[in-house]
Design a protein around this motif. Sequence first.
Motif, mmCIF file in Angstrom:
data_model
loop_
_atom_site.group_PDB
_atom_site.id
_atom_site.type_symbol
_atom_site.label_atom_id
_atom_site.label_comp_id
_atom_site.label_asym_id
_atom_site.label_seq_id
_atom_site.Cartn_x
_atom_site.Cartn_y
_atom_site.Cartn_z
ATOM 1 N N GLY A 1 2.388 1.507 -3.677
ATOM 2 C CA GLY A 1 1.306 2.386 -4.096
ATOM 3 C C GLY A 1 0.088 1.678 -4.650
ATOM 4 O O GLY A 1 -0.725 2.284 -5.350
ATOM 5 N N ARG B 1 0.823 -1.217 0.000
ATOM 6 C CA ARG B 1 0.000 0.000 0.000
ATOM 7 C C ARG B 1 0.853 1.261 0.000
ATOM 8 O O ARG B 1 0.584 2.195 -0.758
ATOM 9 C CB ARG B 1 -0.924 0.003 1.246
ATOM 10 C CG ARG B 1 -1.836 1.237 1.316
ATOM 11 C CD ARG B 1 -2.835 1.223 0.175
ATOM 12 N NE ARG B 1 -3.507 2.505 -0.001
ATOM 13 C CZ ARG B 1 -3.118 3.456 -0.841
ATOM 14 N NH1 ARG B 1 -2.035 3.281 -1.595
ATOM 15 N NH2 ARG B 1 -3.785 4.577 -0.949
ATOM 16 N N PHE B 2 1.856 1.318 0.844
ATOM 17 C CA PHE B 2 2.535 2.595 1.057
ATOM 18 C C PHE B 2 3.882 2.728 0.340
ATOM 19 O O PHE B 2 4.398 3.829 0.218
ATOM 20 C CB PHE B 2 2.693 2.858 2.552
ATOM 21 C CG PHE B 2 1.366 3.032 3.241
ATOM 22 C CD1 PHE B 2 0.594 4.159 3.014
ATOM 23 C CD2 PHE B 2 0.860 2.053 4.074
ATOM 24 C CE1 PHE B 2 -0.644 4.313 3.609
ATOM 25 C CE2 PHE B 2 -0.371 2.197 4.683
ATOM 26 C CZ PHE B 2 -1.125 3.328 4.444
ATOM 27 N N THR C 1 -3.626 0.165 -4.610
ATOM 28 C CA THR C 1 -4.841 0.512 -3.869
ATOM 29 C C THR C 1 -5.272 -0.693 -3.042
ATOM 30 O O THR C 1 -4.801 -1.819 -3.263
ATOM 31 C CB THR C 1 -5.985 0.884 -4.832
ATOM 32 O OG1 THR C 1 -6.337 -0.286 -5.589
ATOM 33 C CG2 THR C 1 -5.581 2.010 -5.765
ATOM 34 N N GLN C 2 -6.200 -0.437 -2.127
ATOM 35 C CA GLN C 2 -6.709 -1.543 -1.313
ATOM 36 C C GLN C 2 -7.335 -2.627 -2.197
ATOM 37 O O GLN C 2 -7.160 -3.818 -1.945
ATOM 38 C CB GLN C 2 -7.756 -1.028 -0.328
ATOM 39 C CG GLN C 2 -7.187 -0.190 0.793
ATOM 40 C CD GLN C 2 -8.264 0.243 1.781
ATOM 41 O OE1 GLN C 2 -9.386 -0.254 1.750
ATOM 42 N NE2 GLN C 2 -7.919 1.171 2.652
ATOM 43 N N SER C 3 -8.050 -2.194 -3.218
ATOM 44 C CA SER C 3 -8.693 -3.167 -4.108
ATOM 45 C C SER C 3 -7.647 -4.011 -4.835
ATOM 46 O O SER C 3 -7.821 -5.227 -5.018
ATOM 47 C CB SER C 3 -9.568 -2.449 -5.128
ATOM 48 O OG SER C 3 -10.603 -1.767 -4.483
#
Lengths: 130, 312
Positions: B261, B257-258, B263-265
């Motif tokens: 990069g 995620r971080f 997305t959650q999906s």
Amino acid sequence: MAERIVLEVPATLDALSTVRMILGGLSAHLDFSLEALDELQLASDSLFEAALNDEELKSFSVEMLLEDGDLSVAAGSFHSPGLRARVGATPGGCIDLCVLLRRLLDDVYLEERDREFRVVMVKRGHGSAP
Amino acid sequence: MSGRDDRRASDPLDLEAPPGQARPLDADEDEGQSPHGGLAADPQGRGRDDSEKLDQYLLRRYHLHGDRKAREQLITMYLPLVRSLARRYASRGEHFDDLVQVGAIGLIKAIDRFDLSRGVELTTYATPNIVGEIKRYFRDKGWSVRVPRGLQELNIRLNKVIDELVPKLQRSPTINELAVAANATPEEVLEALETSQAYNSVSLQASPNGESGEEDAGLIDYLGGEEEAYDTMEDRTTLAPGFAKLDKRERYILHLRFFEGLTQSQIAERVGISQMHVSRLIRRSLEKLREEIGDLDRPATTRPPGSSTTDK
């Protein structure tokens, strides 16, 4: 037409729930996706928790602006150099506040007011469902 | 000369000459003081510098000389900080005095573990320890049992609805879409999601759709295939403070995620769990990081005030 909502919330963790609920309502109004809402809430939680740790506040203000399908959330006023540095830090190799905010939001910046500042978090309409 | 004497000889503070006579603060003295324990100026008129010197003096007395009275004095001095932090959590259904007791355990741990060579103030070190102890207390009490049944049921229904809608819509659904599909109002959906966010705890052994059940495979099984790929980039992320306290899967999801990069999906799709589950895992992992390192930041450099920090 822009809509503006201003909250004055006590500087407690419990108050963050109120902010999250209102962000939820506004995100529903803007038809943001669930994921966009979740990330906006996580960003605001992270900022407010950092502010609660850094600042000696009894309350803080949260101004929400809906304009052209975008949602801007301005929080403050804050004073601490620590929080200012965190938000404005150059991302490093760790998951710090600035990395979180950059990843979760479309824009984040400091708004100076005399010696105080507000942190403005922006989630744009492209985060909404088509 | 013994090692202890060596340390004492190099001690810039005169151990026999405390910088101000410490006096235990009364329970009421925290009122009106700073949330960080009122150490900026105490009732005796000691300034911040004096208080810090006193802290250092007492910490050295305790850590270098085993002086238990110095330890007790530190605990007493910092109880206002504990009370101040406990007050933030006092409206969550637990007695304030209980929270102070729990927070005091965090304070004692901080005093006992304090490293004199680190050059940080005790306040800085103690605050996350106290808060962490209070949060652990709430977590261990199992908040989920107090969620109203109606909201619990709606939350379970929402999890199923989201799982159905995401592949159908090929995107994360909106609140209004969820409300229609779950036969609820948008306000009820938001309330259920908020309750879930505040109270839910995710177990790696829980099923990917957030429900428990022995027949379901745990998240561990879903992540198994990613382990090798993860090993190649793990070195980078383990450099981050606090990461060592996360398990491999938590580090992996935070990394995606971080740092990557995603997305959650996208993470949900890659890992084979729901987006809601990814969201909960991210929150839980960040919470653990906060508890471990105090806060999610140690900025390297700063930008000029007023400048945008995003490069999206």
